[in-house]
Scaffold this active site. Sequence first.
Site, PDB file in Angstrom:
ATOM      1  N   GLU A  32       2.413  43.080   8.125  1.00 36.62           N
ATOM      2  CA  GLU A  32       2.336  42.532   9.486  1.00 36.62           C
ATOM      3  C   GLU A  32       0.916  42.597  10.039  1.00 36.62           C
ATOM      4  OE1 GLU A  32       5.097  44.568  12.072  1.00 36.62           O
ATOM      5  OE2 GLU A  32       4.580  46.518  11.270  1.00 36.62           O
ATOM      6  N   ARG A  86      15.570  48.757  13.050  1.00 33.94           N
ATOM      7  CA  ARG A  86      14.431  49.222  13.855  1.00 33.94           C
ATOM      8  C   ARG A  86      14.770  50.618  14.394  1.00 33.94           C
ATOM      9  NH1 ARG A  86      14.097  43.348  15.160  1.00 33.94           N
ATOM     10  NH2 ARG A  86      11.913  42.709  15.117  1.00 33.94           N
ATOM     11  N   ARG A 129      13.434  51.053   8.868  1.00 36.63           N
ATOM     12  CA  ARG A 129      12.007  51.142   9.153  1.00 36.63           C
ATOM     13  C   ARG A 129      11.735  52.428   9.919  1.00 36.63           C
ATOM     14  NH1 ARG A 129       9.147  46.490  12.576  1.00 36.63           N
ATOM     15  NH2 ARG A 129      10.177  47.502  14.311  1.00 36.63           N
ATOM     16  N   HIS A 164      27.992  44.815  24.415  1.00 38.84           N
ATOM     17  CA  HIS A 164      29.184  44.959  23.579  1.00 38.84           C
ATOM     18  C   HIS A 164      30.215  43.888  23.904  1.00 38.84           C
ATOM     19  CE1 HIS A 164      27.905  49.164  22.424  1.00 38.84           C
ATOM     20  NE2 HIS A 164      27.977  48.448  21.331  1.00 38.84           N
ATOM     21  N   ARG A 169       1.260  38.826  21.484  1.00 31.58           N
ATOM     22  CA  ARG A 169       2.596  38.249  21.449  1.00 31.58           C
ATOM     23  C   ARG A 169       3.378  38.472  22.744  1.00 31.58           C
ATOM     24  NH1 ARG A 169       5.748  42.294  17.135  1.00 31.58           N
ATOM     25  NH2 ARG A 169       7.680  41.854  18.208  1.00 31.58           N
ATOM     26  N   ASN A 215       6.193  38.343  13.321  1.00 31.72           N
ATOM     27  CA  ASN A 215       5.857  38.411  14.758  1.00 31.72           C
ATOM     28  C   ASN A 215       4.476  39.037  14.914  1.00 31.72           C
ATOM     29  OD1 ASN A 215       8.563  37.754  14.807  1.00 31.72           O
ATOM     30  ND2 ASN A 215       9.243  39.804  15.333  1.00 31.72           N
ATOM     31  N   ASP A 216       4.284  40.189  14.275  1.00 35.64           N
ATOM     32  CA  ASP A 216       2.980  40.840  14.380  1.00 35.64           C
ATOM     33  C   ASP A 216       1.942  40.166  13.492  1.00 35.64           C
ATOM     34  OD1 ASP A 216       3.062  42.860  16.361  1.00 35.64           O
ATOM     35  OD2 ASP A 216       4.442  43.985  15.092  1.00 35.64           O
ATOM     36  N   CYS A 267      11.222  39.637   7.623  1.00 38.83           N
ATOM     37  CA  CYS A 267      12.160  40.113   8.646  1.00 38.83           C
ATOM     38  C   CYS A 267      11.738  39.719  10.054  1.00 38.83           C
ATOM     39  CB  CYS A 267      12.357  41.617   8.542  1.00 38.83           C
ATOM     40  SG  CYS A 267      10.850  42.551   8.885  1.00 38.83           S
TER      41      CYS A 267
HETATM   42  C1  PEP Z   1       7.483  41.763  13.180  1.00 36.47           C
HETATM   43  O1  PEP Z   1       6.397  42.174  13.622  1.00 36.47           O
HETATM   44  O2  PEP Z   1       7.662  40.600  12.768  1.00 36.47           O
HETATM   45  C2  PEP Z   1       8.646  42.684  13.114  1.00 36.47           C
HETATM   46  C3  PEP Z   1       9.742  42.354  12.479  1.00 36.47           C
HETATM   47  O3  PEP Z   1       8.516  43.870  13.776  1.00 36.47           O
HETATM   48  P1  PEP Z   1       8.695  44.021  15.377  1.00 36.47           P
HETATM   49  O4  PEP Z   1       9.103  42.674  15.916  1.00 36.47           O
HETATM   50  O5  PEP Z   1       9.706  45.086  15.579  1.00 36.47           O
HETATM   51  O6  PEP Z   1       7.321  44.432  15.774  1.00 36.47           O
HETATM   52 MG    MG Z   2       6.134  44.312  13.950  1.00 39.42          MG
END
Ligand code: PEP
Ligand code: MG
Length: 551
Positions: A430, A295, A331, A188, A464, A453-454, A501
């Site tokens: 993803e 999230r 989500r 914060h 990852r 990312n996934d 995202c």
């Molecule tokens: C992703 O997988 O790109 C994503 C946004 O979800 P997280 O990073 O929370 O797995």
């Molecule tokens: Mg993900």
Amino acid sequence: MIKLTGKGASLGMAEGAVCFYRKEKEVLDEQTNHVASEEEKKLADALEKVRSVLEGEREIAEKEIGKEEADVFMIHRMMLDDADFLSAMQERVAEGYSAAYAADSAAKALAEVLIATGDAYMKERASDLLEVGERLVYALIGKEKHFVATDATEVILCAEDLAPGETLHLDKSKISGFVLSRGSMQSHTAILARSMGIPALVGVGEVLFSLAEGERVLLDADRGELISCPSEGVCRQFRQKKEESEKEKSLWEKARGKELITKDGHRIEVYGNIGAAEEVSGVVANDGDGVGLFRSEFLYLGRLTAPSEEEQFAAYRTALEKGKGKRVVIRTLDIGADKKVPYFGLMEEENPALGLRGIRLCLQRPLLFRTQLRALLRASVFGKLAILLPMITSVDEVRRVKAMLFEESEALKEKGVPIAESFELGIMIETPAAALLSDALAKEVDFFSVGTNDLTQYTLALDRENDSLESFFNPHHEAVLRLIAMASESAHRYGNWIGICGELASDHALTARFLDMQIDELSVAPSMILPLKAHILSLCEEKTLTGCLPK
Ligand code: PEP
Ligand code: MG
């Protein structure tokens, strides 16, 4: 010249004299010979006192910084009245400990639970809790918190960590920057520093305390650096860069409020990613057009039991209300893989990233999932809700969720609980399976959100979380980009919208390519929204985008 490095929690550059802010450690009486009824009374008085101090600070913050930023003091008030925290303190008092020791040890014990999750966001909530505990201890031992008093102007304030209350009471006219040996981007204090526009560097480490009080230093939070003993030449370069970077930031500001439309008429929006309801304010303050990813699993992490329907309803309602009519994509629970929840009692897995995570876990635990769906449905009347399902690999999974949503809506309506006439339902793209089946999936939902990312992890078969594979982790890989393009084509074929995202959304090197793919929305960290908008604006002005998909 000595260069210390950390993370730029509030961007910008500043120079000034080092001023250390050191906290004294209190030694508390650990004996169990106290009269419980007396300590209980002291604790109740201290709680009341801290509540009113926090309320006062909230008012100051609201006046000096802004209504949304002042929320941190509300959060601390809520933590003060948290049932787990209160009962942990009361138990200790009943065992004969002093109220001060009870407050201190209860805060530390609960903070440890949050830290043990290993999650960065939860670690921040642990710092908040420790700050609340410290305030109580001060109220109980009758000590005032003292805030930095210095005659120097242009101070670079250096500390182990700073609590929001401490940050608020600093004389901002004298402070050019903050440098913390600990702290993190989500703290914060970092949020307050960003709102106050004061450059801040966090996580520098113990080496920070090797600097001399009063020495002149250069703080470059944009590069994550603090320079001690700079030569004349380095100072010159620094000042020149500072001027250039200030110009660049004023360009970002020019993008504020602008519609982003390419010459061939494609409109794109920039949203923000968040981990808690109160962070919607940061998205709005940074000109985000909506929230692209809330999230929700953060609500479940770092605690001993799952959040109740009421608790979740309150969080989703707050997020939607703070969104002020902008779309808020929430989500559903994405637990599993790297996000662990001990109270779920899940079995150890050989390959957790390929295991019981996201929608799979929710479908296997319908009671848990239905609680979340009910909370979302009830909150739907408070704003523009879009529900997003993680880790989808088949049409069947989506249909099962739709059936549950239908049943829960009907049951709520029967009880007379209001729910929105319509809200959007979408899925994360993803997994390669979701991208490859995107035409069939598009018929089932209203939108897609690409989790790069996934998607990178599963497309390239690369963990990852494995640091030693970092050089192979290439989200620019043609295979990943083709899957995104394929999903975009499917979405538009069925009149849906598509966003991104994952981290790739803020990668400027790919923005033109995403515009070519006709991506409708990019969702990034709140601080990245304006730089990305400025970049898109320049692309829209410069270039006619082809609108074609990669070959
Ligand atoms: C992703 O997988 O790109 C994503 C946004 O979800 P997280 O990073 O929370 O797995
Ligand atoms: Mg993900």
